[in-house]
Design a protein around this motif. Structure first.
Motif, mmCIF file in Angstrom:
data_model
loop_
_atom_site.group_PDB
_atom_site.id
_atom_site.type_symbol
_atom_site.label_atom_id
_atom_site.label_comp_id
_atom_site.label_asym_id
_atom_site.label_seq_id
_atom_site.Cartn_x
_atom_site.Cartn_y
_atom_site.Cartn_z
ATOM 1 N N VAL A 177 10.635 6.501 9.898
ATOM 2 C CA VAL A 177 8.909 6.852 9.375
ATOM 3 C C VAL A 177 8.293 6.479 11.339
ATOM 4 O O VAL A 177 8.556 5.533 11.922
ATOM 5 C CB VAL A 177 8.331 5.595 9.079
ATOM 6 C CG1 VAL A 177 6.774 5.888 8.927
ATOM 7 C CG2 VAL A 177 9.528 5.987 8.352
ATOM 8 N N GLY A 178 7.961 7.415 12.555
ATOM 9 C CA GLY A 178 6.867 7.207 13.539
ATOM 10 C C GLY A 178 6.360 5.808 13.800
ATOM 11 O O GLY A 178 5.181 6.241 12.143
ATOM 12 N N LYS A 179 5.698 5.863 14.280
ATOM 13 C CA LYS A 179 4.675 4.772 14.547
ATOM 14 C C LYS A 179 3.769 4.981 13.731
ATOM 15 O O LYS A 179 3.285 3.978 13.152
ATOM 16 C CB LYS A 179 4.126 5.104 16.554
ATOM 17 C CG LYS A 179 2.678 4.221 16.444
ATOM 18 C CD LYS A 179 2.859 4.251 18.092
ATOM 19 C CE LYS A 179 1.435 3.283 18.460
ATOM 20 N NZ LYS A 179 1.850 3.523 19.798
ATOM 21 N N TRP A 180 2.644 6.730 13.953
ATOM 22 C CA TRP A 180 1.932 6.673 13.008
ATOM 23 C C TRP A 180 1.680 6.873 11.423
ATOM 24 O O TRP A 180 1.379 6.492 11.003
ATOM 25 C CB TRP A 180 1.340 7.762 13.265
ATOM 26 C CG TRP A 180 1.129 7.322 14.682
ATOM 27 C CD1 TRP A 180 0.712 8.150 15.787
ATOM 28 C CD2 TRP A 180 -0.322 6.819 15.655
ATOM 29 N NE1 TRP A 180 0.297 8.246 17.186
ATOM 30 C CE2 TRP A 180 -0.423 7.250 16.655
ATOM 31 C CE3 TRP A 180 -1.027 5.730 15.236
ATOM 32 C CZ2 TRP A 180 -0.963 6.249 18.013
ATOM 33 C CZ3 TRP A 180 -1.748 5.427 15.752
ATOM 34 C CH2 TRP A 180 -1.581 5.443 17.456
ATOM 35 N N LYS A 183 -0.833 11.685 8.275
ATOM 36 C CA LYS A 183 -1.757 12.429 6.994
ATOM 37 C C LYS A 183 -0.956 12.786 6.019
ATOM 38 O O LYS A 183 -1.850 12.817 4.710
ATOM 39 C CB LYS A 183 -3.036 13.183 7.191
ATOM 40 C CG LYS A 183 -4.166 12.738 8.583
ATOM 41 C CD LYS A 183 -5.092 13.570 8.970
ATOM 42 C CE LYS A 183 -5.867 12.597 9.860
ATOM 43 N NZ LYS A 183 -7.430 13.515 10.050
ATOM 44 N N GLN A 184 0.175 13.712 6.118
ATOM 45 C CA GLN A 184 0.888 14.572 5.471
ATOM 46 C C GLN A 184 1.684 13.295 4.784
ATOM 47 O O GLN A 184 2.312 12.335 5.468
ATOM 48 C CB GLN A 184 1.372 15.708 6.127
ATOM 49 C CG GLN A 184 0.813 16.725 5.302
ATOM 50 C CD GLN A 184 -0.674 17.088 5.265
ATOM 51 O OE1 GLN A 184 0.095 17.620 3.989
ATOM 52 N NE2 GLN A 184 -2.174 17.502 5.865
ATOM 53 N N GLY A 196 0.799 -1.580 0.174
ATOM 54 C CA GLY A 196 -0.202 0.288 0.446
ATOM 55 C C GLY A 196 0.775 1.551 -0.167
ATOM 56 O O GLY A 196 0.389 2.338 0.425
ATOM 57 N N VAL A 197 2.199 0.947 -0.461
ATOM 58 C CA VAL A 197 3.166 2.290 -0.143
ATOM 59 C C VAL A 197 3.148 3.279 -1.841
ATOM 60 O O VAL A 197 3.279 2.330 -2.674
ATOM 61 C CB VAL A 197 4.498 2.000 0.229
ATOM 62 C CG1 VAL A 197 5.259 3.388 0.336
ATOM 63 C CG2 VAL A 197 4.397 1.365 2.192
ATOM 64 N N SER A 198 2.936 4.509 -1.483
ATOM 65 C CA SER A 198 2.923 5.308 -2.719
ATOM 66 C C SER A 198 4.378 6.242 -3.430
ATOM 67 O O SER A 198 4.341 6.145 -1.881
ATOM 68 C CB SER A 198 1.767 6.345 -3.082
ATOM 69 O OG SER A 198 0.693 4.952 -3.180
ATOM 70 N N LYS A 203 3.230 3.323 7.464
ATOM 71 C CA LYS A 203 3.382 3.072 8.620
ATOM 72 C C LYS A 203 4.836 3.125 9.587
ATOM 73 O O LYS A 203 4.878 1.925 8.885
ATOM 74 C CB LYS A 203 2.166 2.340 8.664
ATOM 75 C CG LYS A 203 0.892 2.787 8.444
ATOM 76 C CD LYS A 203 -0.490 1.725 8.997
ATOM 77 C CE LYS A 203 -1.880 1.807 8.401
ATOM 78 N NZ LYS A 203 -2.783 1.133 9.295
ATOM 79 N N GLY A 204 5.047 2.961 10.681
ATOM 80 C CA GLY A 204 6.058 3.099 11.607
ATOM 81 C C GLY A 204 5.773 1.776 12.495
ATOM 82 O O GLY A 204 4.904 1.574 12.614
#
Length: 260
Positions: A210-213, A226-227, A162-164, A186-187
């Motif tokens: 990459v942080g948790k969220w 979200k960004q 799902g990564v773009s 996601k992290g």
């Protein structure tokens, strides 16, 4: 000066001790003299005697009329006023150079503090494509602005992760400048952008965490998540020698591949 300095011929390699005591040697000259000093008892003795000269001359250099015959005549008859004046002028020039350099460094630091990550001012000559810039020219902005300034872009989305990713490219004399826009990741993760050459060779263009969220998550828990994430990077090969890009984790998992 000691009697040994005034009464005996002094070899050329010893004459640097005065300039070293005044601190007017450049880095290379000072390093060379220090190597000599480590094995020369004569120079060590003279350096002890001269150790107080720079503060004295520096103080004189700050007085009104520094470098004039009046200051030289107020000192000892040896060395002569002409020599003293020359030394005072050299110290004054050196101190002025240090003050100017300190001012430029403070001004540059203030610009960075005020502008944050948005601006950096050039301090060297040359054209921007060649790796330099004119005095005062804006060199770079945020990774997002760098990404948006590049017109040559390629993109892909991995159906399984799902990564773009969208990779922006700009050809430079030294290689290829890159910008990355990453979404749907996601992290916690540690990732890298890898450029893979047409010959199979691999180059790491950039690394990040990459942080948790995560980043670019539509239902993210924070506004930042979200960004999209924007990352800058660069590789040595030219754009034509790159076959594709990979975003991979620190344990080797491929999140997305972007063909050129």
């Amino acid at each position: 000066m000691s009697g040994s300095m005034m009464g005996n011929p002094v070899p050329n390699e010893h004459e640097t001790v005065g300039a070293y005591a005044l601190g007017i040697l450049d880095d290379a000259e000072a390093t060379a003299f220090e190597a000599h000093l480590a094995t020369c008892e004569w120079c060590a003795q003279q350096l002890d005697e001269l150790a107080g000269m720079e503060p004295m001359l520096a103080a004189l250099a700050d007085l009104p009329g520094s470098g004039t015959p009046a200051i030289g005549e107020s000192l000892s008859a040896k060395p002569s006023p002409r020599i003293v004046n020359k030394l005072v002028d050299e110290v004054a020039e050196r101190r002025a150079h240090k003050r100017r350099r300190s001012f430029y460094m403070v001004a540059a630091a203030a610009a960075l503090i005020i502008g944050g990550p948005f601006v950096a001012m050039a301090a060297s000559g040359g054209d921007s494509d060649g790796g330099g810039a004119k005095q005062g020219q804006v060199l770079a902005a945020t990774p997002k602005q760098l990404f948006e300034s590049m017109t040559d872009k390629v993109a892909a989305t991995d159906s399984s992760t799902g990564v773009s990713a969208t990779v922006a490219m700009a050809q430079k004399d030294w290689g290829t400048s890159l910008g990355l826009e990453l979404k749907g990741v996601k992290g916690p993760l540690k990732c890298s952008l890898i450029a893979v050459g047409t010959n199979g060779e691999r180059w790491t263009a950039s690394t990040w965490s990459v942080g948790k969220w995560g980043y670019g998550i539509p239902d993210g828990k924070t506004p930042e998540s979200k960004q999209p994430l924007y990352i800058g990077g660069a590789v040595a090969p030219s754009q034509g020698d790159i076959d594709h890009f990979e975003v991979v984790t620190s344990d080797g998992k491929k999140l997305v591949q972007v063909d050129v």
